[in-house]
Write an enzyme that holds these catalytic residues in place. Structure first.
Site, PDB file in Angstrom:
ATOM      1  N   GLU A 283       3.162   4.209 -12.599  1.00  0.00           N
ATOM      2  CA  GLU A 283       4.025   4.812 -11.580  1.00  0.00           C
ATOM      3  C   GLU A 283       4.986   5.823 -12.212  1.00  0.00           C
ATOM      4  O   GLU A 283       5.263   6.876 -11.641  1.00  0.00           O
ATOM      5  CB  GLU A 283       4.814   3.711 -10.853  1.00  0.00           C
ATOM      6  CG  GLU A 283       5.230   4.068  -9.451  1.00  0.00           C
ATOM      7  CD  GLU A 283       5.643   2.834  -8.651  1.00  0.00           C
ATOM      8  OE1 GLU A 283       4.799   2.292  -7.925  1.00  0.00           O
ATOM      9  OE2 GLU A 283       6.803   2.405  -8.774  1.00  0.00           O
ATOM     10  N   GLU A 286       3.114   8.844 -12.829  1.00  0.00           N
ATOM     11  CA  GLU A 286       2.839   9.500 -11.554  1.00  0.00           C
ATOM     12  C   GLU A 286       4.063  10.285 -11.085  1.00  0.00           C
ATOM     13  O   GLU A 286       3.955  11.433 -10.627  1.00  0.00           O
ATOM     14  CB  GLU A 286       2.435   8.467 -10.491  1.00  0.00           C
ATOM     15  CG  GLU A 286       1.966   9.117  -9.186  1.00  0.00           C
ATOM     16  CD  GLU A 286       1.691   8.114  -8.078  1.00  0.00           C
ATOM     17  OE1 GLU A 286       1.758   6.886  -8.334  1.00  0.00           O
ATOM     18  OE2 GLU A 286       1.429   8.565  -6.948  1.00  0.00           O
ATOM     19  N   CYS A 310       4.843  -1.331  -4.246  1.00  0.00           N
ATOM     20  CA  CYS A 310       4.571  -2.690  -4.715  1.00  0.00           C
ATOM     21  C   CYS A 310       4.634  -3.722  -3.599  1.00  0.00           C
ATOM     22  O   CYS A 310       4.148  -4.826  -3.732  1.00  0.00           O
ATOM     23  CB  CYS A 310       5.582  -3.108  -5.771  1.00  0.00           C
ATOM     24  SG  CYS A 310       5.698  -1.952  -7.096  1.00  0.00           S
ATOM     25  N   SER A 330       3.543   6.139  -3.626  1.00  0.00           N
ATOM     26  CA  SER A 330       2.835   6.120  -4.899  1.00  0.00           C
ATOM     27  C   SER A 330       1.433   5.572  -4.679  1.00  0.00           C
ATOM     28  O   SER A 330       1.227   4.652  -3.891  1.00  0.00           O
ATOM     29  CB  SER A 330       3.591   5.223  -5.883  1.00  0.00           C
ATOM     30  OG  SER A 330       2.735   4.838  -6.927  1.00  0.00           O
ATOM     31  N   LYS A 369       1.121 -10.360   0.817  1.00  0.00           N
ATOM     32  CA  LYS A 369       0.159 -10.252  -0.276  1.00  0.00           C
ATOM     33  C   LYS A 369      -1.209 -10.817   0.134  1.00  0.00           C
ATOM     34  O   LYS A 369      -2.229 -10.418  -0.387  1.00  0.00           O
ATOM     35  CB  LYS A 369       0.675 -11.008  -1.502  1.00  0.00           C
ATOM     36  CG  LYS A 369       1.879 -10.362  -2.167  1.00  0.00           C
ATOM     37  CD  LYS A 369       1.484  -9.219  -3.080  1.00  0.00           C
ATOM     38  CE  LYS A 369       2.716  -8.553  -3.677  1.00  0.00           C
ATOM     39  NZ  LYS A 369       2.425  -7.214  -4.207  1.00  0.00           N
ATOM     40  N   GLU A 372      -2.750  -8.048   1.864  1.00  0.00           N
ATOM     41  CA  GLU A 372      -3.069  -7.000   0.895  1.00  0.00           C
ATOM     42  C   GLU A 372      -4.365  -7.328   0.151  1.00  0.00           C
ATOM     43  O   GLU A 372      -5.231  -6.473  -0.019  1.00  0.00           O
ATOM     44  CB  GLU A 372      -1.915  -6.849  -0.099  1.00  0.00           C
ATOM     45  CG  GLU A 372      -2.098  -5.700  -1.075  1.00  0.00           C
ATOM     46  CD  GLU A 372      -1.028  -5.668  -2.160  1.00  0.00           C
ATOM     47  OE1 GLU A 372      -0.587  -6.745  -2.602  1.00  0.00           O
ATOM     48  OE2 GLU A 372      -0.645  -4.561  -2.575  1.00  0.00           O
ATOM     49  N   GLU A 377     -10.012  -1.928   0.633  1.00  0.00           N
ATOM     50  CA  GLU A 377      -9.958  -1.065  -0.558  1.00  0.00           C
ATOM     51  C   GLU A 377      -9.616  -1.823  -1.838  1.00  0.00           C
ATOM     52  O   GLU A 377      -9.621  -1.258  -2.911  1.00  0.00           O
ATOM     53  CB  GLU A 377      -8.994   0.106  -0.330  1.00  0.00           C
ATOM     54  CG  GLU A 377      -7.567  -0.234   0.039  1.00  0.00           C
ATOM     55  CD  GLU A 377      -7.305  -0.332   1.541  1.00  0.00           C
ATOM     56  OE1 GLU A 377      -8.247  -0.700   2.282  1.00  0.00           O
ATOM     57  OE2 GLU A 377      -6.173  -0.092   1.975  1.00  0.00           O
ATOM     58  N   CYS A 527      11.801  -9.243  -3.413  1.00  0.00           N
ATOM     59  CA  CYS A 527      10.795 -10.315  -3.411  1.00  0.00           C
ATOM     60  C   CYS A 527      11.424 -11.701  -3.497  1.00  0.00           C
ATOM     61  O   CYS A 527      10.843 -12.675  -3.041  1.00  0.00           O
ATOM     62  CB  CYS A 527       9.840 -10.142  -4.576  1.00  0.00           C
ATOM     63  SG  CYS A 527       9.070  -8.528  -4.603  1.00  0.00           S
TER      64      CYS A 527
END
Lengths: 597, 388
Positions: A283, A286, A310, A330, A369, A372, A377, A527
């Protein structure tokens, strides 16, 4: 100083600030008034009426959570009238509640259940209303299950979704006997704006909103001798897991957790922190690449500010709410998914395993999560990169099921490879942590020096709950290849909780804010306050968790992601370089615009 | 029946001046203190049913400092059996506007709203025409107090003042926690006076007659006259303006069909008075209060059916937010069905009476609190009809 109000509660005089509720005034006298719809994080609803008290010279019983104190008030919290009314109210709630507790995921930790046992509601005073309601259970979602038959309409979830998260996936529909908590046109959760953040799950007093649990599937994988089961644990798990297993909030239980996971039978206990460090490298590069394209090449297509990716709740929120800003996100996968992709490629190769026999499990403070991991993908290894996601709560269940006396477990270390971590990764668990970790690395990358903060503690970006934190960092004396950043003031913004994320992104959309780097975590406090964390949750508990995270960071021998030896090794051995071909294949992703309803 | 024993009054609907808005014009010249003093002296209590002293409400709102204040006329006439506000708005809308404007002057509000029941949409064109005339007059008088009509969407609960504000603000019509009360935190969080349609008309009447003459009617607890909506088993249903504080017996003598077994005073949220209590019952705030609804039942009616009907109504019309009301209403209705069917013993009625009592004291708003009124009074007085 605010005015003091004198009142009498159960014969005891008390003096409290003006505006205090009877509930808070009573708690000062160590009188606990039962509540149900009340939650410290949310606005007062006053709708369950469990907390009613008797006020002398009042015809009705006010709700203690909603009633402000008044001078000379005479309150009785346990009078005959109050007891009868409360019992009636709990009996009424039970009568519309599917009370087959032994079949409920929340059995034993249900607030209604404990209230019922307190009130000795053994005889079921009223008619059972559940059979007539023909409830359906929404179990079509990979993260959250909604069972209306267990709902007591306290609206904590509605307030959470609207106030804390500004998502409003849940709302009240119909009225009277048909009133229910529902979604847009009663669509299942996976078809609406729900981000799976799980904040509602954290606050649901009953089993109406729960995480989809994968405890049995994980046990099956562990028992299957042909499978190599790898587990990764997120940074925010180690500072909260103890709460469900006998420790006070804020206890760091990393060592015990690793021992427990090994005893449960996982073949390798690894650390998501490793992938967090990896995320920072990717990141960070990036960000630098985007800055270069914008500042040097003047490429109009480059999207700035860049936002962290994230937090899967945040990612889905952006897909729904600001699809036009998706290029700003990102392309880095979250640490969990980077880890998953590497487990079935790099790790399997190193350990000479057939990836099809590797089962990848993650322990997360998060319900999003789960969603996710199920994204189409997220299969870049050729397999499902993360097979099962367990929340902190589910891990606690497994530890209890295995009969481990957690408090007495010895400490042990993560396995290698992909088990090493740094303080920078640990702070991924709190708001501002990703920003801080990224700056620690990026600054050094650009200038060759440590960040100009004592002990590497970049306190200006350490966000707090209930605010948007902005900070700027002046970059000087850059290395030659980063000359284009000389004198640039890096503008950062940190927000936690989607309501604040919405503010930030609205400003970005309107062009009223010029940032370079945005860190968003979907949950209050980051989190550590995630939807998969131990229940109950409140500001105080989250503050203790946060303290623990920074303590863990300070205690780490390595504090910067690029110092992580396992990360250095993987670039040497496998990935070659940040943003390289392999990285793009395994560690980066793309996003999908979604509808706004 | 031939000889009328009850005094008929014609203050609400009567036209007393050929000059439009004369009372308003005269009143606007007076000082706020003067107006409030007259109101206090008159002893006027709210005509919506709850009977809160109007002068006190206005005074509270007047005393709350705020740049923005509102006057709202509650025309969400939803109580079963009442239809008097419709009549008032049809026949004397100007008096309503005038009362609101006077209130606006006294409390310092800039704007008034009429929250009109969704089902009364047909009144809109005429009301709007009248409002235009009102606005014209106001600008001539140099007093700016615009009034807007807001249409409800057909929920009974929106007649509850704080639910009404929520509805007006575009939210779900759900009652708020009180305190804060509307006079400090009302529509849009600003100090608001919300009164029933008839209350505003009464204000105009007091301004015209003076408090002394107003007080000639009624009793010490219930001053003035009241518009009643008379329905049910009566040969002469309709709207009647009668003096407050009348004995129910006289009312029944005049409006009953000779076989009246019970009168439901105040609609579904009110009380059921059985024949044996007609003599001792006074209609007014000292006895059985009513927002205007008077439903007569003769001996051909099953009080079980009457009660079941009310409970079905409440079960649907509860907003559903608070436990006692949402679940309590369902339990009461299903409970009497279970007793009637023999699924539950008749003693279960006592359990339900206790539940109703709990609802009365623990529900969040007036809706849930008042279900017990009809429930308890019907079950208590007609217990055998509930069982057999």
């Amino acid at each position: 100083m605010s005015k003091k109000i004198n009142l009498t509660i159960d014969g005891i005089q008390v003096s409290v600030d003006e505006g205090t509720t009877i509930l808070d005034a009573a708690s000062k006298l160590n009188i606990h008034i039962p509540t149900l719809c009340y939650h410290e994080d949310l606005c007062v609803a006053g709708n369950c009426r469990v907390c009613v008290v008797e006020q002398e010279n009042s015809r009705t019983l006010p709700a203690a959570c909603a009633m402000p104190v008044a001078e000379g008030m005479l309150i009785h919290t346990n009078s005959g009238k109050v007891r009868v009314a409360r019992k009636h109210i709990v009996e009424l709630l039970l009568s519309e509640h599917n009370a087959d507790c032994t079949k409920c995921y929340k059995n034993g930790i249900c607030e209604l259940q404990s209230l019922a046992s307190q009130m000795l509601t053994g005889d079921h005073m009223f008619l059972d209303l559940v059979p007539d309601k023909r409830y359906t259970i929404d179990r079509f979602n990979s993260a959250i299950i909604k069972d209306d038959s267990r709902c007591i309409r306290c609206q904590r979830c509605v307030r959470t979704c609207e106030e804390l998260q500004s998502v409003s996936a849940l709302g009240v529909a119909y009225r009277g006997n048909k009133m229910k908590i529902s979604t847009f046109f009663e669509h299942p959760l996976f078809e609406v704006v729900c981000t799976n953040c799980g904040q509602c799950v954290n606050r649901c007093p009953t089993g109406a909103l729960i995480e989809r649990n994968y405890v049995d599937q994980v046990w099956d994988a562990i028992y299957d001798t042909s499978k190599h089961v790898v587990v990764q644990t997120a940074p925010a798990v180690r500072i909260a897991l103890g709460e469900t297993l006998g420790f006070a909030p804020g206890k760091i239980v990393t060592g015990k957790m690793v021992t427990a996971l090994k005893r449960l039978g996982f073949d390798a206990v690894l650390d998501t922190d490793f992938a967090a460090d990896l995320t920072i490298i990717e990141e960070g590069h990036e960000l630098l690449e985007r800055l270069k394209s914008a500042l040097v090449d003047k490429d109009p297509r480059v999207a700035l500010p860049m936002a962290t990716s994230c937090s899967p709740g945040w990612v889905k929120f952006l897909e729904h709410t600001f699809p036009e800003l998706l290029p700003n996100l990102s392309t880095c996968k979250s640490p969990q998914q980077m880890f998953g992709a590497l487990v079935k490629t790099y790790y399997a190769k190193k350990k000479k395993l057939d990836p099809k026999n590797v089962v990848s499990v993650s322990i997360m403070p998060c319900t999003a999560k789960k969603f996710e991991a199920d994204r189409p993908e997220m299969r870049s290894s050729g397999y499902k990169d993360v097979d099962y996601v367990l929340t902190t709560r589910e891990l606690a269940i497994m530890i209890t099921q295995a009969g481990l006396e957690f408090e007495k477990l010895p400490d042990s270390h993560f396995d290698s490879i992909m088990g090493a971590s740094t303080g920078a990764a640990v702070i991924f668990g709190t708001t501002g942590g990703v920003m801080e970790a990224a700056i620690r690395t990026v600054y050094e990358l650009v200038t060759g020096r440590d960040v100009p903060f004592e002990d590497l503690n970049i306190t200006p970006v350490r966000g707090t709950e209930g605010e948007v934190r902005e900070a700027t960092l002046l970059i000087t004396k850059t290395k030659p290849e980063f000359r284009f950043l000389e004198g640039v003031e890096l503008k950062c913004v940190v927000a936690n909780g989607l309501a604040y994320a919405k503010q930030v992104m609205q400003n970005v959309k309107d062009g009223t804010a010029s940032y370079h780097f945005i860190e968003i975590m979907a949950c209050p406090g980051g989190c550590l306050g995630g939807g998969g964390q131990p229940i109950p949750t409140n500001k105080e508990i989250r503050a203790k968790r946060k303290e623990a995270i920074y303590k863990e960071d300070m205690g780490m021998p390595l504090r910067k992601s690029h110092d992580n030896p396992d990360v250095q090794e993987i670039y040497k051995d496998f990935l070659v370089k940040p943003l390289g071909h392999k990285s793009h294949e395994l560690l980066h992703t793309h996003y999908t615009p979604r509808k706004r309803y | 029946m031939s000889e009328s024993k009850l005094k008929r009054v014609d203050l609400i609907f009567g036209e007393y001046s050929s000059v439009k808005f004369k009372v308003l014009a005269d009143t606007l010249k007076r000082s706020n203190e003067d107006i409030l003093e007259d109101l206090t002296e008159s002893g006027l209590k709210g005509r919506g049913g709850a009977g809160f002293p109007t002068a006190i409400k206005w005074k509270y709102a007047a005393e709350t400092p705020s740049k923005e204040k509102y006057v709202i006329c509650n025309a969400d006439e939803g109580e079963p059996g009442t239809f008097k506000d419709r009549e008032i708005l049809t026949r004397v809308p100007r008096k309503v506007f005038s009362g609101m404007a006077i209130c606006g002057k006294v409390i310092g509000a800039q704007k008034g709203f009429i929250y009109l029941r969704g089902e009364y949409q047909f009144l809109m064109p005429e009301l709007k025409r009248e409002l235009e005339q009102y606005n014209e007059h106001m600008s001539k008088m140099g007093f700016d107090f615009p009034i807007e009509i807001v249409l409800g969407s057909g929920a009974y609960i929106c007649g509850e003042e704080s639910a009404l504000f929520e509805s007006m603000e575009g939210y779900r019509g759900e009652p708020r926690n009180k305190p804060p009360f509307p006079t400090t935190y009302g529509y849009m969080g600003k100090p608001t006076v919300i009164n029933n349609v008839e209350t505003f008309v009464n204000v105009v009447m007091i301004m015209r007659l003076g408090p002394i003459q107003f007080k000639l009617l009624g009793t010490s607890d219930s001053r003035g006259s009241k518009v009643f909506s008379v329905s049910g088993d009566t040969p002469i249903p309709g709207i009647y303006e009668l003096e407050l504080g009348m004995p129910l017996e006289k009312f029944v003598e005049e409006f009953g069909d000779g076989d009246t077994k019970a009168v439901q005073v105040g609609g579904a949220a009110g009380f059921c008075v059985p024949r044996k209590k007609f003599t001792e019952t006074v209609i007014g705030f000292e006895g059985v209060p009513t927002g205007g609804s008077m439903m007569l039942f003769n001996s051909s009616r099953s009080m079980y059916n009457v009660l079941h009907n009310y409970l079905e109504f409440f079960e649907e019309e509860s907003c559903g937010q608070c436990t006692p009301c949402r679940v309590g209403c369902q339990q009461l209705r299903k409970g009497i069905v279970a007793v009637k069917k023999g699924d539950k013993q008749s003693l279960y009625l006592d359990q339900l009476m206790k539940l109703a009592e709990s609802m009365k004291i623990s529900a969040k708003c007036g809706l849930g609190q008042s279900v017990a009124n009809s429930f308890s009074s019907i079950v208590y007085n007609f217990r055998e009809e509930m069982i057999y």
